[in-house]
Design a protein around this motif. Structure first.
Motif, PDB file in Angstrom:
ATOM      1  N   GLU A  37      -7.805 -13.307  -9.852  1.00  0.00           N
ATOM      2  CA  GLU A  37      -6.811 -12.501  -9.758  1.00  0.00           C
ATOM      3  C   GLU A  37      -7.110 -11.254 -10.014  1.00  0.00           C
ATOM      4  OE1 GLU A  37      -4.269 -13.868 -13.330  1.00  0.00           O
ATOM      5  OE2 GLU A  37      -3.589 -15.499 -11.955  1.00  0.00           O
ATOM      6  N   ARG A  38      -8.224 -10.825 -11.009  1.00  0.00           N
ATOM      7  CA  ARG A  38      -8.649  -9.462 -11.156  1.00  0.00           C
ATOM      8  C   ARG A  38      -9.351  -8.982  -9.814  1.00  0.00           C
ATOM      9  NH1 ARG A  38     -11.038 -11.663 -15.977  1.00  0.00           N
ATOM     10  NH2 ARG A  38     -12.996 -12.005 -14.954  1.00  0.00           N
ATOM     11  N   TRP A  39      -9.926  -9.615  -9.069  1.00  0.00           N
ATOM     12  CA  TRP A  39     -10.664  -9.172  -7.819  1.00  0.00           C
ATOM     13  C   TRP A  39      -9.630  -8.937  -6.917  1.00  0.00           C
ATOM     14  CZ3 TRP A  39     -13.866  -6.505  -5.171  1.00  0.00           C
ATOM     15  CH2 TRP A  39     -13.856  -6.338  -3.908  1.00  0.00           C
ATOM     16  N   LYS A  40      -8.321  -9.902  -6.593  1.00  0.00           N
ATOM     17  CA  LYS A  40      -7.366  -9.752  -5.694  1.00  0.00           C
ATOM     18  C   LYS A  40      -6.316  -8.566  -5.958  1.00  0.00           C
ATOM     19  CE  LYS A  40      -3.584 -11.981  -3.729  1.00  0.00           C
ATOM     20  NZ  LYS A  40      -2.481 -13.477  -3.750  1.00  0.00           N
ATOM     21  N   SER A  41      -6.118  -8.188  -7.274  1.00  0.00           N
ATOM     22  CA  SER A  41      -5.719  -6.875  -7.545  1.00  0.00           C
ATOM     23  C   SER A  41      -6.495  -5.798  -7.331  1.00  0.00           C
ATOM     24  CB  SER A  41      -5.038  -7.100  -9.094  1.00  0.00           C
ATOM     25  OG  SER A  41      -4.433  -8.123  -9.522  1.00  0.00           O
ATOM     26  N   PHE A  42      -7.752  -5.645  -7.734  1.00  0.00           N
ATOM     27  CA  PHE A  42      -8.390  -4.426  -7.504  1.00  0.00           C
ATOM     28  C   PHE A  42      -8.912  -4.247  -5.854  1.00  0.00           C
ATOM     29  CE2 PHE A  42     -12.271  -1.554  -7.963  1.00  0.00           C
ATOM     30  CZ  PHE A  42     -11.737  -0.630  -8.805  1.00  0.00           C
ATOM     31  N   SER A  43      -8.975  -5.320  -5.171  1.00  0.00           N
ATOM     32  CA  SER A  43      -9.350  -5.343  -3.925  1.00  0.00           C
ATOM     33  C   SER A  43      -8.205  -4.534  -3.246  1.00  0.00           C
ATOM     34  CB  SER A  43      -9.525  -6.483  -3.254  1.00  0.00           C
ATOM     35  OG  SER A  43      -8.402  -7.371  -3.216  1.00  0.00           O
ATOM     36  N   THR A  44      -7.029  -4.604  -3.607  1.00  0.00           N
ATOM     37  CA  THR A  44      -6.252  -3.646  -2.749  1.00  0.00           C
ATOM     38  C   THR A  44      -6.182  -2.057  -3.284  1.00  0.00           C
ATOM     39  OG1 THR A  44      -4.645  -3.622  -4.711  1.00  0.00           O
ATOM     40  CG2 THR A  44      -4.358  -5.294  -3.192  1.00  0.00           C
ATOM     41  N   CYS A  45      -7.115  -1.696  -4.146  1.00  0.00           N
ATOM     42  CA  CYS A  45      -7.381  -0.385  -4.162  1.00  0.00           C
ATOM     43  C   CYS A  45      -8.612   0.149  -3.374  1.00  0.00           C
ATOM     44  CB  CYS A  45      -7.427  -0.080  -5.595  1.00  0.00           C
ATOM     45  SG  CYS A  45      -6.035  -0.497  -6.481  1.00  0.00           S
ATOM     46  N   VAL A  46      -9.568  -0.686  -3.000  1.00  0.00           N
ATOM     47  CA  VAL A  46     -10.706  -0.339  -2.609  1.00  0.00           C
ATOM     48  C   VAL A  46     -10.813   0.513  -1.432  1.00  0.00           C
ATOM     49  CG1 VAL A  46     -13.063  -1.314  -1.617  1.00  0.00           C
ATOM     50  CG2 VAL A  46     -11.893  -2.487  -3.498  1.00  0.00           C
ATOM     51  N   SER A  47     -10.250   0.258  -0.326  1.00  0.00           N
ATOM     52  CA  SER A  47     -10.110   1.224   0.699  1.00  0.00           C
ATOM     53  C   SER A  47      -9.715   2.599   0.283  1.00  0.00           C
ATOM     54  CB  SER A  47      -8.983   0.771   1.547  1.00  0.00           C
ATOM     55  OG  SER A  47      -9.416  -0.535   2.240  1.00  0.00           O
ATOM     56  N   HIS A  48      -8.726   2.708  -0.657  1.00  0.00           N
ATOM     57  CA  HIS A  48      -8.421   3.978  -1.275  1.00  0.00           C
ATOM     58  C   HIS A  48      -9.251   4.884  -1.965  1.00  0.00           C
ATOM     59  CE1 HIS A  48      -6.148   6.879  -4.163  1.00  0.00           C
ATOM     60  NE2 HIS A  48      -5.540   7.225  -3.047  1.00  0.00           N
ATOM     61  N   LEU A  49      -9.718   4.165  -2.749  1.00  0.00           N
ATOM     62  CA  LEU A  49     -10.883   4.518  -3.785  1.00  0.00           C
ATOM     63  C   LEU A  49     -12.152   4.911  -2.949  1.00  0.00           C
ATOM     64  CD1 LEU A  49     -11.689   4.913  -6.811  1.00  0.00           C
ATOM     65  CD2 LEU A  49     -12.782   2.633  -6.911  1.00  0.00           C
ATOM     66  N   LEU A  50     -12.526   4.413  -2.130  1.00  0.00           N
ATOM     67  CA  LEU A  50     -13.659   4.865  -1.274  1.00  0.00           C
ATOM     68  C   LEU A  50     -13.451   6.153  -0.637  1.00  0.00           C
ATOM     69  CD1 LEU A  50     -16.360   3.998  -0.005  1.00  0.00           C
ATOM     70  CD2 LEU A  50     -15.407   2.811   1.889  1.00  0.00           C
ATOM     71  N   LEU A  51     -12.102   6.264   0.030  1.00  0.00           N
ATOM     72  CA  LEU A  51     -11.723   7.541   0.721  1.00  0.00           C
ATOM     73  C   LEU A  51     -11.772   8.418  -0.306  1.00  0.00           C
ATOM     74  CD1 LEU A  51     -10.925   8.774   3.243  1.00  0.00           C
ATOM     75  CD2 LEU A  51      -8.255   8.134   2.440  1.00  0.00           C
ATOM     76  N   VAL A  52     -11.324   8.299  -1.429  1.00  0.00           N
ATOM     77  CA  VAL A  52     -11.080   9.421  -2.704  1.00  0.00           C
ATOM     78  C   VAL A  52     -12.651   9.736  -2.809  1.00  0.00           C
ATOM     79  CG1 VAL A  52     -10.767   9.730  -4.981  1.00  0.00           C
ATOM     80  CG2 VAL A  52      -9.096   8.586  -3.708  1.00  0.00           C
ATOM     81  N   ILE A  53     -13.610   9.155  -2.972  1.00  0.00           N
ATOM     82  CA  ILE A  53     -14.888   9.361  -3.272  1.00  0.00           C
ATOM     83  C   ILE A  53     -15.510  10.356  -2.260  1.00  0.00           C
ATOM     84  CG2 ILE A  53     -17.456   8.769  -3.663  1.00  0.00           C
ATOM     85  CD1 ILE A  53     -16.092   6.141  -4.847  1.00  0.00           C
TER      86      ILE A  53
END
Length: 251
Positions: free
Chosen positions: A175-191
């Protein structure tokens, strides 16, 4: 999420269109000249659309915060009206933030070389060519850019801090990975974007800084928009299926 992605895609089409056509003209036809007002227009739209992109990333972080921390209330909170207000607010804030510095640049007196040592009309390179006193303009430009960069960055940091706290409270690792995985693309772009934007915000007008800023501007204006479709679509199951059919066929 897809509503904000549509706005981001449209924004980056406009963003790259503000510098790429002239750059291609320089490379293909060796057309190294640009009219004075054309230069100011290019300078304005580059920083206007860049500011909107940073603000839109902050709005997208708020969207991810609601989706992860309050999933059952997501539909009630992120209504079409709120999404519209957030995007309109980003465009209006970016417009106002860039307008005054550009108007002040247009009032400068240029009596030095008319050669801009860059692949587009960057404001710092224009200030380098001005004979007028540019200290006040540099201060205003620094304050306006810092307000957008650090203001949006603070919103993103707060959103992701709340997301991390919410994810760590989940009992199952899946559940932790499924929830956080929705933010990976956005977080990568932010960096990627904020790494370049923070440098552009804090740079000076010395020769070394102006030379390094070309690479930073290249990353922000060309490389990042090129990577965005891959960042946001390679996690999509439908895209995976389409690529599989394209390579291996229906079998």
């Amino acid at each position: 999420m897809y509503y904000f992605l549509v706005n981001l895609s449209f924004l980056e089409i406009c963003f790259t269109s503000s510098i790429i056509p002239k750059l291609l003209s320089i490379l293909a036809f060796e057309n190294h000249t640009i009219p004075y007002w054309g230069c100011l227009t290019q300078c304005y739209f580059y920083f206007f659309l860049g500011s909107v992109e940073l603000l839109l990333l902050a709005a997208m972080s708020f969207d991810r915060y609601i989706a992860v921390c309050y999933p059952l209330h997501y539909g009630a909170v992120m209504t079409p009206r709120l999404c519209l207000r957030l995007t309109l607010g980003c465009w209006l804030a970016g417009f106002m933030d860039t307008l005054i510095p550009t108007l002040l640049v247009s009032k400068l007196w240029f009596c030095k070389s008319n050669i801009i040592d860059h692949f587009f009309c960057d404001v710092e390179h224009l200030l380098k060519l001005a004979c007028s006193n540019t200290r006040l303009l540099q201060l205003i430009n620094l304050c306006s850019s810092s307000l957008v960069v650090f203001g949006s960055l603070i919103c993103i940091v707060i959103s992701y801090a709340c997301i991390i706290v919410a994810v760590t409270k989940m009992s199952r690792a899946g559940e932790r990975w499924k929830s956080f995985s929705t933010c990976v693309s956005h977080l990568l772009l932010v960096i990627i974007i904020y790494g370049s934007s923070l440098f552009l915000c804090m740079r000076g007008t010395t020769t070394s800084y102006l030379d390094i800023s070309k690479l930073s501007a290249f990353m922000t204006g060309i490389v990042t928009p090129l990577l965005n479709p891959f960042i946001y679509t390679l996690r999509n199951t439908q895209v995976h299926n389409a690529i599989h059919l394209l390579i291996f066929g229906r079998s």
